[in-house]
Scaffold this motif. Structure first.
Motif, PDB file in Angstrom:
ATOM      1  N   LEU A  68       0.699  -1.262   0.125  1.00 59.48           N
ATOM      2  CA  LEU A  68       0.090  -0.272  -0.070  1.00 59.48           C
ATOM      3  C   LEU A  68       0.698   1.208  -0.225  1.00 59.48           C
ATOM      4  O   LEU A  68       0.587   2.035  -0.783  1.00 59.48           O
ATOM      5  N   MET A  69       2.149   1.230   0.738  1.00 56.85           N
ATOM      6  CA  MET A  69       3.027   2.292   0.657  1.00 56.85           C
ATOM      7  C   MET A  69       3.379   2.580  -0.540  1.00 56.85           C
ATOM      8  O   MET A  69       3.656   3.638  -0.811  1.00 56.85           O
ATOM      9  N   GLU A  70       3.831   1.460  -1.225  1.00 54.21           N
ATOM     10  CA  GLU A  70       4.298   1.797  -2.694  1.00 54.21           C
ATOM     11  C   GLU A  70       3.463   2.394  -3.373  1.00 54.21           C
ATOM     12  O   GLU A  70       3.624   3.266  -4.390  1.00 54.21           O
ATOM     13  N   GLU A  71       2.063   2.045  -3.403  1.00 53.83           N
ATOM     14  CA  GLU A  71       0.868   2.615  -4.396  1.00 53.83           C
ATOM     15  C   GLU A  71       0.477   3.776  -4.017  1.00 53.83           C
ATOM     16  O   GLU A  71       0.504   4.567  -4.665  1.00 53.83           O
ATOM     17  N   GLU A  72       0.723   4.238  -2.716  1.00 58.99           N
ATOM     18  CA  GLU A  72       0.483   5.607  -2.208  1.00 58.99           C
ATOM     19  C   GLU A  72       1.755   6.429  -2.909  1.00 58.99           C
ATOM     20  O   GLU A  72       1.266   7.659  -3.231  1.00 58.99           O
ATOM     21  N   LEU A  73       2.839   6.067  -2.812  1.00 60.16           N
ATOM     22  CA  LEU A  73       3.940   6.647  -3.361  1.00 60.16           C
ATOM     23  C   LEU A  73       3.605   7.147  -4.760  1.00 60.16           C
ATOM     24  O   LEU A  73       3.985   8.056  -5.435  1.00 60.16           O
ATOM     25  N   GLU A  74       3.181   5.985  -5.590  1.00 63.77           N
ATOM     26  CA  GLU A  74       3.074   6.472  -6.912  1.00 63.77           C
ATOM     27  C   GLU A  74       1.867   7.180  -7.230  1.00 63.77           C
ATOM     28  O   GLU A  74       2.017   8.081  -8.337  1.00 63.77           O
ATOM     29  N   ILE A  75       0.699   7.195  -6.323  1.00 65.91           N
ATOM     30  CA  ILE A  75      -0.275   8.108  -6.641  1.00 65.91           C
ATOM     31  C   ILE A  75       0.230   9.687  -6.468  1.00 65.91           C
ATOM     32  O   ILE A  75      -0.073  10.635  -6.994  1.00 65.91           O
ATOM     33  N   ALA A  76       1.100   9.668  -5.222  1.00 72.00           N
ATOM     34  CA  ALA A  76       1.813  10.915  -4.883  1.00 72.00           C
ATOM     35  C   ALA A  76       2.538  11.448  -5.831  1.00 72.00           C
ATOM     36  O   ALA A  76       2.418  12.888  -6.364  1.00 72.00           O
ATOM     37  N   LYS A 121       0.434  13.034  -8.577  1.00 72.27           N
ATOM     38  CA  LYS A 121      -0.015  14.224  -8.214  1.00 72.27           C
ATOM     39  C   LYS A 121       1.082  15.588  -8.520  1.00 72.27           C
ATOM     40  O   LYS A 121       0.858  16.736  -8.841  1.00 72.27           O
TER      41      LYS A 121
END
Length: 199
Positions: free
Chosen positions: A20-28, A31
């Motif tokens: 999840l942390m890696e997915e959050e990094l990709e979304i950030a 943006k």
């Protein structure tokens, strides 16, 4: 049996947290890229200078960060050998370790050793000193804050962060990339390291 199932579920949940942390990094990252695309060249340059000054403020650090972002290997110093990541490494930050079992990667594109949380949990000396004090308090040991003990505390912090409480003699191998980062922050004076010891 139920205890084993709960323990395995806890470990799985911790691993899912890393994904999840890696997915959050990709979304950030998406943006941030969209925001940067909307800026003028002057605003972009000003923001970059301010951001770098809030870090360590050096031109070399800026170049290093850019090389890392583009997955480029910095040019080695004259006479320094070029070390490529081993075939089992996905993050690009690992190197061959002394034993086969230690040849383990975090297996994330954005290396775990580069995450803010890794720096906070595993490299913050104040937090590691607190870890040592708490452990010594439970075990009635004398406080020891030598670099070797700071490294051991960093590995315990990583294991607790990733897996939760494992119990006595239930160890996990810390990925090579994370071990190397800890060693670079808290180096051995003689360059000798104990390495992973199984139960």
């Amino acid at each position: 049996q139920a205890g084993d199932a709960n323990s395995n579920q806890t470990v799985q949940n911790r691993s899912d947290g890393f994904i999840l942390m890696e997915e959050e990094l990709e979304i950030a990252e998406r943006k941030i890229r969209a925001f940067l695309d909307s800026l003028s060249r002057e605003d972009l340059m000003e923001m970059l200078i301010v951001a770098n000054n809030h870090g360590n403020g050096s031109l070399q650090a800026l170049k290093d960060n850019l090389a890392e972002a583009k997955d480029e290997t910095p040019e080695p110093e004259p006479g320094e050998p070029v070390i490529l990541a081993p075939s089992w490494c996905k993050c690009g930050k690992c190197k061959e370790m002394p034993t086969l079992i230690e040849n383990k990667c975090c297996m994330h594109k954005h290396c775990v050793s580069k995450l803010t949380k890794f720096n906070k949990y595993c490299l913050d000396e104040d937090l590691l000193v607190l870890n040592i004090k708490a452990r010594c308090d439970v075990r009635a040991d004398v406080w020891n804050f030598e670099t070797r003990e700071l490294r051991k505390a960093a590995y315990r912090q990583f294991t607790l962060w990733k897996y939760g409480r494992l119990g006595k003699n239930n160890r996990r191998v810390v990925p090579s990339c994370c071990v190397l980062k800890v060693r670079s922050e808290f180096p051995s004076p003689n360059g000798i390291y104990l390495g992973y010891k199984p139960n």
